[in-house]
Design a protein around this motif. Structure first.
Motif, mmCIF file in Angstrom:
data_model
loop_
_atom_site.group_PDB
_atom_site.id
_atom_site.type_symbol
_atom_site.label_atom_id
_atom_site.label_comp_id
_atom_site.label_asym_id
_atom_site.label_seq_id
_atom_site.Cartn_x
_atom_site.Cartn_y
_atom_site.Cartn_z
ATOM 1 N N LEU A 1 32.792 35.131 49.191
ATOM 2 C CA LEU A 1 32.292 35.513 47.876
ATOM 3 C C LEU A 1 32.093 34.255 47.031
ATOM 4 N N ARG A 2 31.043 34.255 46.249
ATOM 5 C CA ARG A 2 30.754 33.153 45.355
ATOM 6 C C ARG A 2 30.691 33.666 43.934
ATOM 7 N N GLU A 3 30.778 32.824 43.055
ATOM 8 C CA GLU A 3 30.724 33.226 41.656
ATOM 9 C C GLU A 3 29.416 33.988 41.386
ATOM 10 N N GLY A 4 29.632 35.134 40.668
ATOM 11 C CA GLY A 4 28.465 35.977 40.332
ATOM 12 C C GLY A 4 28.231 37.133 41.272
ATOM 13 N N ASP A 5 28.897 37.053 42.471
ATOM 14 C CA ASP A 5 28.734 38.166 43.404
ATOM 15 C C ASP A 5 29.514 39.398 42.907
ATOM 16 N N LYS A 6 29.256 40.552 43.616
ATOM 17 C CA LYS A 6 29.943 41.822 43.301
ATOM 18 C C LYS A 6 30.873 42.149 44.441
ATOM 19 N N ALA A 7 32.093 42.562 44.076
ATOM 20 C CA ALA A 7 33.088 42.915 45.083
ATOM 21 C C ALA A 7 33.649 44.319 44.764
ATOM 22 N N SER A 8 33.948 45.037 45.842
ATOM 23 C CA SER A 8 34.506 46.413 45.635
ATOM 24 C C SER A 8 35.488 46.736 46.738
ATOM 25 N N ALA A 9 36.365 47.715 46.447
ATOM 26 C CA ALA A 9 37.366 48.146 47.427
ATOM 27 C C ALA A 9 37.626 49.649 47.231
ATOM 28 N N THR A 10 37.828 50.382 48.380
ATOM 29 C CA THR A 10 38.069 51.839 48.332
ATOM 30 C C THR A 10 39.472 52.105 48.835
ATOM 31 N N CYS A 11 40.233 52.850 48.004
ATOM 32 C CA CYS A 11 41.623 53.169 48.368
ATOM 33 C C CYS A 11 41.684 54.689 48.657
ATOM 34 N N THR A 12 41.988 55.091 49.891
ATOM 35 C CA THR A 12 42.094 56.489 50.287
ATOM 36 C C THR A 12 43.215 56.628 51.283
ATOM 37 N N THR A 13 43.645 57.881 51.502
ATOM 38 C CA THR A 13 44.750 58.115 52.423
ATOM 39 C C THR A 13 44.212 58.511 53.763
ATOM 40 N N LEU A 14 45.088 58.534 54.761
ATOM 41 C CA LEU A 14 44.679 58.863 56.110
ATOM 42 C C LEU A 14 44.716 60.385 56.329
ATOM 43 N N SER A 15 45.478 61.133 55.489
ATOM 44 C CA SER A 15 45.587 62.589 55.684
ATOM 45 C C SER A 15 45.538 63.264 54.324
ATOM 46 N N GLU A 16 45.201 64.506 54.417
ATOM 47 C CA GLU A 16 45.154 65.264 53.183
ATOM 48 C C GLU A 16 46.531 65.819 52.886
ATOM 49 N N GLY A 17 46.747 66.128 51.711
ATOM 50 C CA GLY A 17 48.056 66.670 51.348
ATOM 51 C C GLY A 17 48.038 67.120 49.894
ATOM 52 N N SER A 18 49.235 67.065 49.357
ATOM 53 C CA SER A 18 49.383 67.440 47.953
ATOM 54 C C SER A 18 48.526 66.525 47.083
ATOM 55 N N PRO A 19 48.299 66.897 45.837
ATOM 56 C CA PRO A 19 47.463 66.072 44.950
ATOM 57 C C PRO A 19 47.989 64.624 44.891
ATOM 58 N N LEU A 20 46.971 63.758 44.803
ATOM 59 C CA LEU A 20 47.272 62.314 44.860
ATOM 60 C C LEU A 20 46.999 61.668 43.497
ATOM 61 N N GLN A 21 47.811 60.642 43.202
ATOM 62 C CA GLN A 21 47.598 59.823 41.996
ATOM 63 C C GLN A 21 47.413 58.357 42.434
ATOM 64 N N PHE A 22 46.307 57.747 41.903
ATOM 65 C CA PHE A 22 45.968 56.361 42.279
ATOM 66 C C PHE A 22 46.187 55.431 41.080
ATOM 67 N N SER A 23 46.655 54.211 41.384
ATOM 68 C CA SER A 23 46.761 53.141 40.367
ATOM 69 C C SER A 23 46.527 51.773 41.056
ATOM 70 N N TRP A 24 46.039 50.790 40.213
ATOM 71 C CA TRP A 24 45.691 49.440 40.759
ATOM 72 C C TRP A 24 46.506 48.372 40.025
ATOM 73 N N LEU A 25 46.942 47.439 40.813
ATOM 74 C CA LEU A 25 47.646 46.267 40.282
ATOM 75 C C LEU A 25 46.905 44.991 40.713
ATOM 76 N N LYS A 26 46.950 43.996 39.848
ATOM 77 C CA LYS A 26 46.428 42.661 40.206
ATOM 78 C C LYS A 26 47.561 41.667 40.051
ATOM 79 N N ASP A 27 47.874 41.098 41.169
ATOM 80 C CA ASP A 27 48.962 40.106 41.183
ATOM 81 C C ASP A 27 50.222 40.696 40.565
ATOM 82 N N GLY A 28 50.468 42.079 40.893
ATOM 83 C CA GLY A 28 51.667 42.750 40.447
ATOM 84 C C GLY A 28 51.599 43.257 39.026
ATOM 85 N N GLN A 29 50.483 43.047 38.355
ATOM 86 C CA GLN A 29 50.321 43.513 36.987
ATOM 87 C C GLN A 29 49.308 44.655 36.961
ATOM 88 N N GLN A 30 49.557 45.609 36.063
ATOM 89 C CA GLN A 30 48.660 46.753 35.926
ATOM 90 C C GLN A 30 47.271 46.254 35.605
#
Length: 754
Positions: A42-71
């Motif tokens: 990646l170079r400056e100015g590019d676009k980056a993305s990431a998808t967070c999903t589980t391997l199985s279905e189950g009860s309702p899920l709650q997602f949150s993201w941290l950067k370097d351990g910070q919200q």
């Protein structure tokens, strides 16, 4: 530091999720996140993305993201989209600030799971601390800072054009270039380059300017030069131009003027300036401490040069004679100025003062000694001594010369050329010459002539003859016995004693006497001949058989001699002589017993060329001129007497006429008779000075009237006085005198009366 905190947070979440899973494992399967990654490169100015999903279905899920351990909070460049079973992280215009660890946390009733992925954006190198030009003084430390950053971390290198990079010093862990104790060689341009493989390299050229203050690498030196030569003092100043160099002598500024012995030359060199001080014809006063000062805009320095003028030593001082013996003497002196060079030795020069030259003797003495014993000297002889000091430069001037005389010893040689000849019936002539002077052993005071009758047992009688400057001596021993043999020896003596006697000589006195010297006189001389005449020599009734005429040119060598047989007319003419030259002559007479003593010496000068050639003595000008003068004087006196007689007769006639007038007689004067008496024919006569011509001795008078004459009957001589000047009337009248003819030589006057 940030990475450490993030790691701690991740571990904390992992522990929490583990606990949740353990607690909920009894109700169902906990959620598991499907791993995700960000794109690479990646170079400056590019676009980056990431998808967070589980391997199985189950009860309702709650997602949150941290950067370097910070919200992670949403912003313009960061957005999060969350659904029931997944969550999307989108980062627009990534740059260095978006780099970090991104963690997705999913939570359900059965448990919690998380997954972390690292996002890295490559950033080209950029300057954090750009290097700049530096100016530094030589000898100091220099540091160039060159800091760059980027992703990945750039590599910083240093280089210098034309210089191997290995010569540079780089501290580890710091992008700095450090120089310790820099020199002029470090001056130049340096390149700092940063490169991390992303984009173009960073390059920065900087300049290092090394300022060199005026200084001298050598602070002190010593220069040695001989007196009279040229001294060259050099100061090589290092430093940036312009440089100024000045000189001082013994800490006083040295002024260099035109036509002076001091000259200064300056030359610009690569490192600075060279200044040379020249001193022509150095002397002792030039020896001093010279200082050269160098100055520029960055500093001041000085260098000291000690100039040592070396020369030959001075004259040794206080040279004196301590003790003197007959064959040795002790000489001492004081150490002189060394000439700034240690004295290596002394040379004692001495010689015996002789009339026929001297022989120089020398004795070398170590410099630690200031006295010497001179040996093998000659007794009773004058000596001269001088001392010379010597060093590495050479020999100095000799000291003042001193004289001394060694003690006397008795002569070691008898008189030489001793001869004894009979000079008559009662006398002997002893002749001798002094011993060789080098054997006198002192100053001769005289001689002893010892004599006695041959074979007589009696001791010698002696006569004493004082010494003189003569080259030869003679002495007549008398009175002696007639026809008797005598033994004669001669001895020399001085203040120390008497020398050995000469060889004994035996001589017999004559049975008769030798002739006496004949009287000699000059007859005539010309330009090439001299005629002599001599009378008979008294010979004690012993006839003279002949004569010997000795003559030579004055100041010439040998005597010439001519034998003349005795006769009644003893005359001889020496011919073929040099004109205008002086000759010395003497005569000896000979009888049956031998030759008598010489006559007095005559010194006669021949006439110049062409004068008196072949003339007899009575025509010689030296005789004719005085005789002629005497004859002229006699004639003048005779003329005066004749005039006096005539005037006397005229006076008597005048008296008769006056008597007739008184008696009444008339006297008639004829027309031709004179009334005045003309006195031109009766002038007064004065005594002439020697050499005055006779014509000049007659005074002139005016005519005297007859009536003024007093009639006097006096003695004719008295009347003659009346015509003389008043101051001469009381003097006796002159009479003719016989004259003597004289012949004048160089130093003798010969008279002859006929």
């Amino acid at each position: 530091m940030m990475a450490t905190n993030a790691t701690k947070r991740i571990l904390l979440l992992f522990v929490v999720e583990t606990v949740v899973l353990l607690l909920s494992s009894a109700d169902g399967e906990k959620p598991a996140i499907q791993p995700f990654i960000f794109p690479k490169e990646l170079r400056e100015g590019d676009k980056a993305s990431a998808t967070c999903t589980t391997l199985s279905e189950g009860s309702p899920l709650q997602f949150s993201w941290l950067k370097d351990g910070q919200q992670l909070t949403a912003s313009q460049s960061v957005s999060v989209r969350t659904y029931s079973d997944m969550s999307f992280l989108v980062i627009k215009n990534v740059d260095a600030s978006t780099n970090g660890n991104y963690t997705c946390i999913v939570t359900s009733s059965t448990g919690t799971d998380s997954f972390t992925s690292f996002l890295q954006v490559k950033v080209p190198a950029y300057w954090k601390r750009k290097p700049s030009d530096l100016e530094a003084t030589i000898g100091t430390d220099v540091i160039f800072n060159c800091e760059a950053d980027g992703i990945p971390t750039p590599k910083v290198t240093w280089s210098q054009s034309g210089i191997n990079v290995k010569m540079l010093s780089q501290e580890k862990g710091e992008n700095v270039l450090k120089f310790r104790n820099i020199t002029k060689g470090h001056e130049g341009y340096y390149l700092c380059e940063a490169n991390n493989g992303v984009g173009e390299n960073l390059r920065k050229v900087v300049q290092l300017i090394v300022k060199v203050p005026a200084r001298f690498e050598e602070k002190f030196s010593v220069e040695t030069v001989r007196r009279g030569e040229t001294a060259s003092l050099k100061c090589e100043a290092i430093g940036d131009l312009p440089l100024e160099v000045t000189w001082a002598k013994d800490k006083r500024n040295l002024e260099i003027k035109e036509l002076d012995r001091y000259e200064r030359f300056e030359t610009t060199v690569e490192k600075g300036l060279t200044s040379e001080l020249m001193i022509r014809s150095t002397d002792r006063n030039d020896g001093a401490l010279y200082t050269c000062f160098a100055k520029n805009d960055y500093g001041l320095d000085e260098k000291n040069i000690k100039l040592v003028i070396v020369e030959v030593p001075a004259r040794p001082l206080d040279v004196r004679v301590q003790e003197v013996w007959s064959r040795s003497a002790t000489i001492s002196w004081s150490v002189p100025y060394s000439g700034n060079s240690p004295i290596t030795k002394f040379i004692v020069q001495y010689w015996q003062e002789k009339e026929n030259g001297q022989r120089l003797l020398e004795q070398t003495i170590p410099s630690s000694q200031t006295s010497v014993l001179l040996k093998s000297l000659h007794p009773g002889s004058p000596y001269a001594v001088t001392v010379v000091a010597e060093n590495e430069v050479g020999q100095g001037m000799p000291s003042q010369t001193i004289q001394f005389v060694t003690g006397e010893e008795a002569p070691v040689s008898p008189p030489t050329d001793v001869q004894v000849k009979p000079k008559g019936s009662s006398s002997l002539l002893v002749t001798w010459k002094p011993p060789p002077k080098e054997l006198w052993n002192g100053e001769l005071r005289g001689y002893y002539i010892d004599y006695k009758v041959n074979s007589s047992p009696t001791s010698y009688l002696f006569k004493t003859v004082e010494s003189s400057s003569n080259d030869s001596y003679e002495y007549i021993l008398s009175p002696l016995m007639k026809a008797t043999r005598y033994s004669v020896v001669v001895k020399a003596y001085n203040g120390a004693g008497t020398g050995p006697p000469s060889e004994e000589i035996t001589v017999k006195t004559l049975e008769g006497d030798l002739p006496l010297p004949p009287p000699v006189e000059l007859v005539s001389n010309s330009d090439s001949a001299i005629s002599l005449k001599w009378g008979k020599s008294p010979s004690h009734n012993i006839p003279v058989t002949g004569y010997t005429l000795h003559y030579k040119k004055k100041n010439s060598g040998e005597w010439n001699y001519v034998h003349v047989v005795a006769s009644d007319n003893n005359m001889y003419t020496i011919k073929d002589l040099e004109s205008g030259a002086t000759y010395q002559l003497y005569l000896t007479a000979v009888n049956q017993f031998g030759r008598g003593n010489p006559s007095d010496y005559l010194s006669i000068t021949t006439n110049p060329k062409g004068i008196g050639i072949g003339l007899p003595f009575y025509l010689n000008l030296a005789i004719v001129v005085p005789v002629t003068a005497s004859v002229v004087a006699f004639v003048v006196v005779l003329v005066v007497i004749v005039i006096f007689v005539k005037k006397t007769k005229a006076r008597k006639a005048l008296e008769r006429d006056l008597t007739s007038l008184q008696s009444g007689k008339v006297v008639t004067y004829a027309p031709g008779s004179q009334r005045y008496i003309d006195m031109e024919k009766a002038r007064r006569v004065s005594n002439p000075e020697p050499g005055t011509p006779a014509a000049a001795s007659i005074a002139s008078y005016a005519s005297i009237p007859s009536r003024d004459l007093e009639l006097r009957v006096d003695d004719p001589r008295q009347e003659l006085k009346s015509f003389l000047p008043p101051q001469m009337r009381d003097r006796p009248l002159p009479h003719p005198k016989p004259s003597s003819l004289k012949k004048r030589g160089d130093s003798h006057l010969y008279d002859r009366a006929d």
